[in-house]
Design a protein around this motif. Structure first.
Motif, PDB file in Angstrom:
ATOM      1  N   HIS A   1      -3.534  -8.287  -2.375  1.00 39.85           N
ATOM      2  CA  HIS A   1      -4.579  -8.758  -2.956  1.00 39.85           C
ATOM      3  C   HIS A   1      -4.369  -7.902  -4.904  1.00 39.85           C
ATOM      4  O   HIS A   1      -5.026  -8.776  -6.232  1.00 39.85           O
ATOM      5  N   LEU A   2      -4.042  -7.137  -4.621  1.00 40.64           N
ATOM      6  CA  LEU A   2      -4.565  -6.881  -6.123  1.00 40.64           C
ATOM      7  C   LEU A   2      -3.140  -6.806  -7.257  1.00 40.64           C
ATOM      8  O   LEU A   2      -3.449  -7.711  -8.539  1.00 40.64           O
ATOM      9  N   ARG A   3      -1.886  -7.128  -6.644  1.00 40.12           N
ATOM     10  CA  ARG A   3      -0.715  -7.611  -7.622  1.00 40.12           C
ATOM     11  C   ARG A   3      -1.512  -9.154  -7.473  1.00 40.12           C
ATOM     12  O   ARG A   3      -1.416  -9.304  -9.086  1.00 40.12           O
TER      13      ARG A   3
ATOM     14  N   THR B   1      -3.362  -2.399 -13.341  1.00 35.02           N
ATOM     15  CA  THR B   1      -2.460  -2.164 -13.191  1.00 35.02           C
ATOM     16  C   THR B   1      -2.417  -0.687 -12.588  1.00 35.02           C
ATOM     17  O   THR B   1      -1.837  -0.360 -12.017  1.00 35.02           O
ATOM     18  N   ARG B   2      -3.945  -0.181 -13.281  1.00 29.39           N
ATOM     19  CA  ARG B   2      -4.327   1.271 -12.470  1.00 29.39           C
ATOM     20  C   ARG B   2      -4.128   1.330 -11.204  1.00 29.39           C
ATOM     21  O   ARG B   2      -3.819   1.610 -10.143  1.00 29.39           O
ATOM     22  N   HIS B   3      -4.939   0.222 -10.080  1.00 33.78           N
ATOM     23  CA  HIS B   3      -5.705  -0.523  -8.354  1.00 33.78           C
ATOM     24  C   HIS B   3      -3.770  -0.227  -7.926  1.00 33.78           C
ATOM     25  O   HIS B   3      -4.115   0.620  -7.394  1.00 33.78           O
ATOM     26  N   VAL B   4      -3.155  -0.879  -8.859  1.00 31.90           N
ATOM     27  CA  VAL B   4      -2.005  -0.911  -8.244  1.00 31.90           C
ATOM     28  C   VAL B   4      -1.469   0.311  -7.951  1.00 31.90           C
ATOM     29  O   VAL B   4      -0.610   0.208  -6.828  1.00 31.90           O
ATOM     30  N   GLU B   5      -1.012   0.782  -9.578  1.00 29.75           N
ATOM     31  CA  GLU B   5      -0.591   2.284  -9.018  1.00 29.75           C
ATOM     32  C   GLU B   5      -1.111   2.848  -8.329  1.00 29.75           C
ATOM     33  O   GLU B   5      -0.395   4.049  -7.507  1.00 29.75           O
ATOM     34  N   ALA B   6      -2.595   2.926  -8.178  1.00 27.92           N
ATOM     35  CA  ALA B   6      -3.074   3.823  -7.131  1.00 27.92           C
ATOM     36  C   ALA B   6      -2.546   3.906  -5.868  1.00 27.92           C
ATOM     37  O   ALA B   6      -2.252   4.852  -5.019  1.00 27.92           O
ATOM     38  N   LEU B   7      -2.920   2.556  -5.488  1.00 34.37           N
ATOM     39  CA  LEU B   7      -1.934   2.131  -4.157  1.00 34.37           C
ATOM     40  C   LEU B   7      -0.328   2.659  -4.313  1.00 34.37           C
ATOM     41  O   LEU B   7       0.037   3.100  -2.857  1.00 34.37           O
ATOM     42  N   ALA B   8       0.194   1.679  -4.671  1.00 34.14           N
ATOM     43  CA  ALA B   8       1.788   2.781  -4.834  1.00 34.14           C
ATOM     44  C   ALA B   8       1.749   3.822  -4.689  1.00 34.14           C
ATOM     45  O   ALA B   8       2.709   4.900  -4.307  1.00 34.14           O
ATOM     46  N   ALA B   9       1.183   4.772  -5.736  1.00 35.12           N
ATOM     47  CA  ALA B   9       1.417   6.463  -5.015  1.00 35.12           C
ATOM     48  C   ALA B   9       1.096   6.583  -3.715  1.00 35.12           C
ATOM     49  O   ALA B   9       1.857   7.176  -3.627  1.00 35.12           O
TER      50      ALA B   9
ATOM     51  N   LEU C   1       1.801   5.295  -1.247  1.00 37.41           N
ATOM     52  CA  LEU C   1       3.257   4.546  -0.346  1.00 37.41           C
ATOM     53  C   LEU C   1       4.237   5.707  -0.977  1.00 37.41           C
ATOM     54  O   LEU C   1       5.154   6.397  -0.137  1.00 37.41           O
ATOM     55  N   ARG C   2       4.702   5.957  -1.965  1.00 31.43           N
ATOM     56  CA  ARG C   2       5.763   6.922  -2.818  1.00 31.43           C
ATOM     57  C   ARG C   2       5.199   8.083  -2.437  1.00 31.43           C
ATOM     58  O   ARG C   2       6.045   8.843  -1.952  1.00 31.43           O
ATOM     59  N   ARG C   3       3.972   8.937  -1.817  1.00 32.87           N
ATOM     60  CA  ARG C   3       3.507  10.279  -1.661  1.00 32.87           C
ATOM     61  C   ARG C   3       3.956  10.446  -0.143  1.00 32.87           C
ATOM     62  O   ARG C   3       4.546  11.681   0.245  1.00 32.87           O
ATOM     63  N   ARG C   4       4.394   9.936   0.306  1.00 36.01           N
ATOM     64  CA  ARG C   4       4.766   9.090   1.740  1.00 36.01           C
ATOM     65  C   ARG C   4       5.819   9.314   2.223  1.00 36.01           C
ATOM     66  O   ARG C   4       6.237   9.116   2.812  1.00 36.01           O
ATOM     67  N   GLY C   5       7.173   8.735   0.763  1.00 34.08           N
ATOM     68  CA  GLY C   5       8.599   8.650   0.604  1.00 34.08           C
ATOM     69  C   GLY C   5       8.572   7.572   1.461  1.00 34.08           C
ATOM     70  O   GLY C   5       9.858   6.818   1.546  1.00 34.08           O
ATOM     71  N   LEU C   6       7.683   6.360   1.150  1.00 31.80           N
ATOM     72  CA  LEU C   6       7.734   5.139   1.583  1.00 31.80           C
ATOM     73  C   LEU C   6       7.728   4.087   0.391  1.00 31.80           C
ATOM     74  O   LEU C   6       7.191   4.153  -0.764  1.00 31.80           O
ATOM     75  N   ALA C   7       8.601   3.481   0.981  1.00 32.62           N
ATOM     76  CA  ALA C   7       8.882   2.369  -0.907  1.00 32.62           C
ATOM     77  C   ALA C   7       7.817   1.540  -0.683  1.00 32.62           C
ATOM     78  O   ALA C   7       7.000   0.909   0.214  1.00 32.62           O
ATOM     79  N   VAL C   8       7.825   0.896  -2.306  1.00 32.52           N
ATOM     80  CA  VAL C   8       6.695   0.103  -2.954  1.00 32.52           C
ATOM     81  C   VAL C   8       7.841  -0.945  -2.671  1.00 32.52           C
ATOM     82  O   VAL C   8       8.279  -1.628  -3.632  1.00 32.52           O
ATOM     83  N   PRO C   9       7.100  -2.249  -2.291  1.00 28.07           N
ATOM     84  CA  PRO C   9       7.230  -3.573  -2.132  1.00 28.07           C
ATOM     85  C   PRO C   9       7.730  -4.183  -3.018  1.00 28.07           C
ATOM     86  O   PRO C   9       5.997  -3.565  -4.582  1.00 28.07           O
ATOM     87  N   PRO C  10       8.599  -5.147  -4.537  1.00 28.25           N
ATOM     88  CA  PRO C  10       8.615  -5.476  -5.373  1.00 28.25           C
ATOM     89  C   PRO C  10       7.179  -6.417  -5.235  1.00 28.25           C
ATOM     90  O   PRO C  10       7.177  -6.961  -4.472  1.00 28.25           O
ATOM     91  N   ASP C  11       7.026  -6.693  -7.061  1.00 23.84           N
ATOM     92  CA  ASP C  11       5.083  -7.856  -6.899  1.00 23.84           C
ATOM     93  C   ASP C  11       6.782  -8.917  -7.456  1.00 23.84           C
ATOM     94  O   ASP C  11       7.072  -9.114  -8.543  1.00 23.84           O
TER      95      ASP C  11
END
Length: 182
Positions: free
Chosen positions: A52-54, A81-89, A91-101
């Motif tokens: 949704h944010l993307r 962009t900050r909101h997208v990064e918050a959710l991506a972070a 995922l990354r903190r848990r070692g999960l891949a962030v899907p491409p936009d």
């Protein structure tokens, strides 16, 4: 010390960060709870929110491509962009891949931009209202128990409802008579 407007080249000043940057560093360094794994349901909730944010960011960028400098999209792109990064972070903190936009720069998104920036504000306002409800209720409920994720979902919903939506409605309602572009 060189005067204002001087062309003297001196050493580069160290970059000074505002209080927000310092606050982020402190809060990351003092994270007290362990990072819980995401269940399939909560993982899907984060991916739904990210999608949704993307979409919103891609629409804002496409509006700016068509109407350079159009408000409030100029400011929304930074926030989205900050909101997208918050959710991506999360995922990354848990070692999960962030899907491409898949939305940013897509032809489908470019075709969705209407003929006027005011009309784009109305479209974005409707989308922001629906997204705010989605984040505050459904997505926050699907990640209940994961305090960091639930907190991010609620804050994103609040930001959409309290900042994005009023800005979009303001430009759509109060700048109608200015030739169609904000």
């Amino acid at each position: 010390m060189p005067e204002w407007g001087s062309t003297a080249v001196g050493r580069e000043e160290p970059r000074r960060y505002g209080r927000w940057a310092a606050a982020r560093v402190v809060s990351i360094g003092l994270w007290s709870e362990p990072i819980a794994a995401l269940s399939p349901r909560s993982y899907e909730a984060v991916l739904t929110g990210l999608e949704h944010l993307r979409k919103a960011r891609a629409f804002s960028v496409a509006v700016l491509d068509r109407f350079p400098g159009a408000m409030p999209f100029r400011m929304l792109v930074e926030a989205e962009t900050r909101h997208v990064e918050a959710l991506a972070a999360l995922l990354r903190r848990r070692g999960l891949a962030v899907p491409p936009d898949r939305h940013l720069g897509s032809e489908r998104t470019r075709r969705a931009v209407p003929a006027t920036a005011i009309c784009a504000c109305r479209i974005a306002a409707d989308a922001a209202e629906a997204s705010a409800r989605l984040f505050e209720t459904e997505l926050a409920a699907r990640v209940a128990g994961l305090t960091d994720v639930e907190g991010v979902m609620r804050r994103l919903g609040e930001a959409l409802a309290a900042r994005h939506l009023p800005a979009l409605r303001h430009w759509a309602d109060h700048h109608r008579g200015r030739g169609g572009t904000a």
